[in-house]
Design an enzyme around this catalytic site. Structure first.
Site, short mmCIF file in Angstrom:
data_model
loop_
_atom_site.label_atom_id
_atom_site.label_comp_id
_atom_site.label_asym_id
_atom_site.label_seq_id
_atom_site.Cartn_x
_atom_site.Cartn_y
_atom_site.Cartn_z
CB CYS A 75 -0.89 0.03 1.24
SG CYS A 75 -1.89 -1.45 1.50
CB CYS A 78 0.50 3.30 -4.62
SG CYS A 78 0.82 2.11 -5.95
CG HIS A 79 -2.08 4.73 -1.12
ND1 HIS A 79 -2.97 5.57 -1.76
CD2 HIS A 79 -2.49 3.46 -1.39
CE1 HIS A 79 -3.90 4.83 -2.39
NE2 HIS A 79 -3.62 3.55 -2.19
CB CYS A 113 -6.67 -0.87 -3.26
SG CYS A 113 -5.72 0.53 -3.84
CB CYS A 176 -32.23 1.23 12.91
SG CYS A 176 -31.71 0.00 11.71
CB CYS A 179 -34.08 1.09 19.72
SG CYS A 179 -35.18 -0.26 20.18
CG HIS A 180 -30.31 2.77 17.68
ND1 HIS A 180 -29.44 2.62 18.74
CD2 HIS A 180 -30.49 1.53 17.18
CE1 HIS A 180 -29.10 1.34 18.86
NE2 HIS A 180 -29.73 0.66 17.93
NE ARG A 217 -23.69 -3.28 18.39
CZ ARG A 217 -24.92 -3.79 18.49
NH1 ARG A 217 -25.32 -4.70 17.60
NH2 ARG A 217 -25.72 -3.43 19.46
CB CYS A 221 -28.91 -4.58 15.48
SG CYS A 221 -28.86 -3.52 16.95
#
Lengths: 260, 146
Positions: A75, A78-79, A113, A176, A179-180, A217, A221
């Site tokens: 990586c 190039c970067h 990439c 979602c 609750c959130h 995550r 849920c």
């Protein structure tokens, strides 16, 4: 039934005063999940020597500099220095991917990439290597505000993400937003309900005893409400992330976070 | 007069294979007066079910006069005093299908299999609790007189 009216009014008034019923986009009191954690967990995140997510970041740094694939390129080849080239990148993801004509998340971009530039074998979703590289790249934006790109081509996908966020699913028939948006700050069992802003991914979750992605995550849920979870890498999960990042705009990137 | 204040008869369709078909019930006003099984439930088993964090999930959202109050939720009203505030039939309808009374309630319908999206295969066409379990829960909740 009339006896309920005063209570209902009082409840509505309380909800308005608390600002907890404000629609997602213009949440008055936007707060990271870290704000709802115990002082012990906050301290664990704040100190790099005790934050278990830093192991992933350090592994990611090593992978960043390691030549890979048919091209034998790293990586860094190039970067260059990630601290410079990757600074702020995570604040703008998911971004529009020209090749697929769809949004792509940070892990997806790293995978692309690898495939096209390094000609290396793909890293599976949630593999320690992909988590580590993603954590290392996202870590370069720690402390910077989430700043979703104002790219018109993303609008329809973000809108679909919002629909998914508001759609009730599973045997428990919850969205979602149920609750959130409407009930953050209240308790689900013994845990405080956060606003659900993805500010710190990949992050170390004590429940997982591991560093994991936002997709992991989100799937947790979905399984919790007894719904069929979208597969890792599914377009729906990226659209959800796109909406969530817009909803979290202005909050600070914390990667690697710690959560209970 | 509330929209639900009319006599409704629900003829539930039998889900395919596996799960036992839902039993029909009659909604009168905001209550289901008659037991789903035709028999009274077992309050002691109902107490166990209400405490069960994985099956009934009740105390993930509701507080209740039960052990470990710090592990009980605050997303919904306390169950303490439910038996004083509501009749047995009113409690039964609220457990069976709260959304008939409050369409945007977050409380899942415990005895309904239709009108749901993207349900995981292992839960598809099954109510959250069986008719017997609903009756046990109802029998326990009516004892909560505050």
């Amino acid at each position: 039934m009339t006896g309920r009216a005063p209570r209902l009014l009082a409840g509505l008034l309380a909800a308005c005063l608390a600002g907890s019923s404000a629609p997602a986009g213009d949440m008055l009191d936007k707060r990271s999940g870290a704000d709802f954690m115990s002082p012990e967990n906050r301290a664990m995140q704040a100190d790099d020597m005790s934050n278990p997510g830093m192991f992933a970041v350090l592994d990611g740094e090593e992978l960043w500099n390691r030549p890979e694939g048919a091209n034998g390129r790293s990586c860094a080849g190039c970067h260059g220095e990630a601290a410079t080239s990757m600074r702020g990148v995570a604040t703008r993801y998911p971004a529009f991917d020209e090749r697929s004509g769809r949004p792509i998340d940070l892990a997806g971009r790293i995978g692309e990439c690898r495939r096209t530039r390094q000609e290396a074998s793909p890293l599976p979703h949630e593999s320690p290597e992909l988590i580590a590289l993603t954590a290392y790249v996202a870590h370069q934006s720690r402390g910077m505000p989430i700043s979703p790109p104002q790219d018109e081509r993303l609008a329809q996908f973000r809108e679909n993400g919002r629909r998914l966020y508001e759609r009730r699913i599973g045997q428990l028939d919850l969205s979602c937003a149920s609750c959130h948006d409407a009930r953050w700050g209240e308790r689900l069992g013994g845990s405080v309900m956060p606003q659900g802003h993805p500010t710190a991914y990949p992050l170390y979750r004590l429940e997982w005893q591991a560093v994991g992605s936002l997709q992991r995550r989100l799937r947790n849920c979905m399984i919790g409400v007894r719904a069929e979870a979208f597969a890792f890498g599914a377009p729906e999960l990226i659209e959800l992330e796109l909406y969530l990042m817009e909803r979290a705009a202005g909050l600070t990137v914390e990667t690697p976070g710690v959560r209970p | 007069m509330r929209w639900w204040n009319s006599l409704c008869v629900l003829a539930m369709l039998a889900p395919p294979a596996a799960a036992e078909p839902l039993r029909p019930y009659v909604v009168e006003g905001d209550a289901i007066t008659r037991s789903l099984t035709g028999r009274p439930g077992d309050a002691e088993n109902g107490r166990r079910l209400v405490m069960d964090r994985h099956r009934s999930l009740c105390i993930l959202c509701h507080a209740a006069p039960l052990p470990d109050p710090h592990l009980q939720g605050t997303l919904a009203p306390t169950l303490a005093g439910a038996g004083s505030r509501l009749s047995e039939g009113q409690i039964r309808l609220r457990v069976v299908d709260m959304k008939r009374l409050v369409p945007d309630s977050i409380m899942p319908a415990y005895y309904r299999t239709g009108g749901l999206a993207q349900v995981a295969a292992s839960f598809r066409d099954r109510p959250i609790l069986t008719a017997e379990e609903i009756e046990d829960v109802v029998a326990f909740l009516v004892t909560l007189k505050e």
